[in-house]
Motif scaffolding. Structure first.
Motif, PDB file in Angstrom:
ATOM      1  N   ASP A   2      10.039  -8.716   3.384  1.00 36.59           N
ATOM      2  CA  ASP A   2      10.581  -9.831   4.155  1.00 36.59           C
ATOM      3  C   ASP A   2       9.994 -11.077   3.970  1.00 36.59           C
ATOM      4  O   ASP A   2       9.393 -10.995   2.916  1.00 36.59           O
ATOM      5  CB  ASP A   2      10.073  -9.294   5.726  1.00 36.59           C
ATOM      6  N   LEU A   3      10.552 -12.190   4.407  1.00 34.28           N
ATOM      7  CA  LEU A   3      10.323 -13.434   3.943  1.00 34.28           C
ATOM      8  C   LEU A   3       8.667 -13.802   4.125  1.00 34.28           C
ATOM      9  O   LEU A   3       8.068 -14.397   3.115  1.00 34.28           O
ATOM     10  CB  LEU A   3      11.016 -14.474   4.797  1.00 34.28           C
ATOM     11  N   TRP A   4       8.026 -13.168   5.069  1.00 31.17           N
ATOM     12  CA  TRP A   4       6.506 -13.512   5.435  1.00 31.17           C
ATOM     13  C   TRP A   4       5.671 -12.993   4.077  1.00 31.17           C
ATOM     14  O   TRP A   4       4.726 -13.382   3.515  1.00 31.17           O
ATOM     15  CB  TRP A   4       6.002 -12.859   6.603  1.00 31.17           C
ATOM     16  N   THR A   5       6.075 -11.533   3.716  1.00 27.68           N
ATOM     17  CA  THR A   5       5.567 -10.918   2.626  1.00 27.68           C
ATOM     18  C   THR A   5       5.796 -11.565   1.119  1.00 27.68           C
ATOM     19  O   THR A   5       4.919 -11.720   0.248  1.00 27.68           O
ATOM     20  CB  THR A   5       6.095  -9.435   2.456  1.00 27.68           C
ATOM     21  N   ALA A   6       7.066 -12.249   1.004  1.00 30.40           N
ATOM     22  CA  ALA A   6       7.486 -12.901  -0.158  1.00 30.40           C
ATOM     23  C   ALA A   6       6.483 -14.112  -0.183  1.00 30.40           C
ATOM     24  O   ALA A   6       5.968 -14.598  -1.311  1.00 30.40           O
ATOM     25  CB  ALA A   6       8.944 -13.235  -0.097  1.00 30.40           C
ATOM     26  N   PHE A   7       6.234 -15.000   0.769  1.00 32.13           N
ATOM     27  CA  PHE A   7       5.367 -16.078   0.790  1.00 32.13           C
ATOM     28  C   PHE A   7       3.855 -15.773   0.683  1.00 32.13           C
ATOM     29  O   PHE A   7       3.404 -16.594  -0.137  1.00 32.13           O
ATOM     30  CB  PHE A   7       5.401 -16.670   2.451  1.00 32.13           C
ATOM     31  N   GLN A   8       3.448 -14.731   1.173  1.00 28.63           N
ATOM     32  CA  GLN A   8       2.076 -14.198   0.669  1.00 28.63           C
ATOM     33  C   GLN A   8       2.012 -13.883  -0.635  1.00 28.63           C
ATOM     34  O   GLN A   8       1.022 -14.334  -1.325  1.00 28.63           O
ATOM     35  CB  GLN A   8       1.568 -12.798   1.740  1.00 28.63           C
ATOM     36  N   ALA A   9       3.058 -13.320  -1.248  1.00 23.91           N
ATOM     37  CA  ALA A   9       2.850 -13.070  -2.785  1.00 23.91           C
ATOM     38  C   ALA A   9       3.077 -14.188  -3.508  1.00 23.91           C
ATOM     39  O   ALA A   9       2.271 -14.367  -4.356  1.00 23.91           O
ATOM     40  CB  ALA A   9       3.870 -11.930  -3.375  1.00 23.91           C
ATOM     41  N   GLU A  38      -4.159 -12.536   6.035  1.00 24.43           N
ATOM     42  CA  GLU A  38      -4.016 -11.164   6.514  1.00 24.43           C
ATOM     43  C   GLU A  38      -3.407 -10.224   5.535  1.00 24.43           C
ATOM     44  O   GLU A  38      -2.274  -9.424   6.029  1.00 24.43           O
ATOM     45  CB  GLU A  38      -3.406 -11.309   7.614  1.00 24.43           C
ATOM     46  N   PHE A  39      -3.655 -10.389   4.257  1.00 22.05           N
ATOM     47  CA  PHE A  39      -2.995  -9.659   3.302  1.00 22.05           C
ATOM     48  C   PHE A  39      -4.102  -8.715   2.429  1.00 22.05           C
ATOM     49  O   PHE A  39      -4.995  -9.304   1.823  1.00 22.05           O
ATOM     50  CB  PHE A  39      -2.531 -10.611   1.901  1.00 22.05           C
ATOM     51  N   GLY A  40      -4.063  -7.403   2.985  1.00 22.38           N
ATOM     52  CA  GLY A  40      -5.215  -6.568   2.881  1.00 22.38           C
ATOM     53  C   GLY A  40      -4.601  -5.180   2.457  1.00 22.38           C
ATOM     54  O   GLY A  40      -3.374  -4.801   2.463  1.00 22.38           O
ATOM     55  N   PHE A 216       7.551  -3.267  -5.552  1.00 21.52           N
ATOM     56  CA  PHE A 216       7.638  -3.789  -7.016  1.00 21.52           C
ATOM     57  C   PHE A 216       8.215  -5.196  -6.924  1.00 21.52           C
ATOM     58  O   PHE A 216       7.838  -6.028  -7.570  1.00 21.52           O
ATOM     59  CB  PHE A 216       8.679  -2.967  -7.855  1.00 21.52           C
ATOM     60  N   PRO A 217       9.212  -5.381  -5.968  1.00 19.24           N
ATOM     61  CA  PRO A 217       9.491  -7.098  -5.803  1.00 19.24           C
ATOM     62  C   PRO A 217       8.660  -7.891  -5.343  1.00 19.24           C
ATOM     63  O   PRO A 217       8.310  -9.016  -5.654  1.00 19.24           O
ATOM     64  CB  PRO A 217      10.342  -6.853  -4.506  1.00 19.24           C
ATOM     65  N   VAL A 218       7.477  -7.345  -4.524  1.00 25.02           N
ATOM     66  CA  VAL A 218       6.301  -8.063  -4.221  1.00 25.02           C
ATOM     67  C   VAL A 218       5.488  -8.438  -5.250  1.00 25.02           C
ATOM     68  O   VAL A 218       4.954  -9.641  -5.737  1.00 25.02           O
ATOM     69  CB  VAL A 218       5.449  -7.359  -3.190  1.00 25.02           C
ATOM     70  N   VAL A 224       4.989 -13.124 -11.827  1.00 26.12           N
ATOM     71  CA  VAL A 224       5.703 -14.299 -12.342  1.00 26.12           C
ATOM     72  C   VAL A 224       4.669 -15.686 -12.362  1.00 26.12           C
ATOM     73  O   VAL A 224       4.634 -16.558 -12.802  1.00 26.12           O
ATOM     74  CB  VAL A 224       7.310 -14.354 -12.092  1.00 26.12           C
ATOM     75  N   THR A 225       4.687 -15.932 -10.449  1.00 24.91           N
ATOM     76  CA  THR A 225       3.924 -16.820 -10.229  1.00 24.91           C
ATOM     77  C   THR A 225       2.587 -17.166 -11.039  1.00 24.91           C
ATOM     78  O   THR A 225       2.199 -18.399 -11.214  1.00 24.91           O
ATOM     79  CB  THR A 225       3.616 -16.837  -8.601  1.00 24.91           C
TER      80      THR A 225
END
Length: 276
Positions: A2-9, A38-40, A216-218, A224-225
């Motif tokens: 989801d978009l939030w997970t992508a933003f966290q990554a 809250e990424f744990g 893997f997408p996360v 890359v970032t």
């Protein structure tokens, strides 16, 4: 994903890339930012291994010519063999102490309060080290002796305490042991290669069950970032130290650490609830 997970990554990849090679503690920043986002959990543990590889790849790329020359020169050039031996000597203390104490440190010290105190204390040590008179005997990384390498290797072990900073420990240690500012910084970068790759391989194998295809997408976003922003940080730091001291990083550490302690003391953020 989801978009939030992508933003966290994305955010954590930026944090890793910018802080890994600056003397301000990437681990400390990761702990604090991950807690705020809250990424744990298990995904975060695997994710951190991946983004550290992205950051170290940036250093490998930046110093690819030196690495290439050393590898080609190993069979015939004493300087290449001496440089390689020095890296191995500096690397070994972290291997031994890491295997012995890494799990205990992760269990008891990986929290924002420890990070904040280490940031503040490390900042004052950096200010003290910068004000001392520097007696330089190693103007380039090729001038480093095996004794210098061993001392820097033991200094690196201080970074096992989150918030201390691996690059900060090795750079300031190098300054105290007679390396020029540029030499201490470059040797810190080179030493990061076996140290971080070794830690990633060890952790990756130990926690191999945490790597699942769905994540893997996360991992790709973070990798890359981290690579891009680590490249920016490495090049920027090398330019910066050509005409500046590390005092600005020391004051940043002190201010950031005190801010975290203040939010905890006044109850604005419940840092004690943070999980590694």
């Amino acid at each position: 994903m989801d978009l939030w997970t992508a933003f966290q990554a994305l955010i954590l990849g930026v944090v890793e890339g910018l802080t890994e090679f600056l003397p301000i503690s990437s681990t400390g920043h990761q702990i604090i930012v991950a807690d705020l986002l809250e990424f744990g959990g298990e995904r975060a543990m695997a994710f951190n291994i991946i983004i550290q590889l992205g950051a170290i790849l940036a250093v490998v790329w930046e110093f690819r010519r030196k690495i290439f020359d050393v590898v080609l020169g190993l069979p015939t050039q004493p300087g290449a063999r001496r440089f390689t031996a020095n890296l191995l000597i500096a690397f070994m203390p972290a291997v031994v102490l890491g295997v012995l104490f890494a799990d205990l440190i992760h269990e008891y010290l990986f929290n924002p309060i420890t990070v904040a105190m280490a940031l503040v204390l490390g900042g004052f040590v950096m200010l003290w080290a910068e004000k001392r008179e520097h007696k330089v005997h190693a103007e380039t990384v090729d001038d480093i002796t095996w004794k210098d390498a061993l001392k820097v290797g033991f200094a690196q072990c201080l970074a096992m305490i989150p918030g201390t900073s691996r690059s900060g420990s090795t750079i300031i240690g190098g300054l105290l042991f007679g390396l020029s500012r540029k030499t201490a910084t470059e040797f810190s970068f080179f030493l990061a290669m076996p140290t971080m790759v070794g830690a990633a391989v060890y952790s990756g194998y130990k926690y191999r069950d945490l790597f699942v295809p769905a994540d893997f997408p996360v991992f790709a976003i973070g990798f890359v970032t981290a690579f891009i922003f680590a490249m920016i940080a490495v090049r920027g730091l090398l330019l910066f130290i050509a005409s500046h001291s590390y005092a600005v990083f020391a004051w940043y550490r002190i201010a950031f650490g005190l801010l975290i302690l203040a939010t905890w003391q006044f109850g604005w953020v419940d840092w004690t609830a943070a999980q590694p």
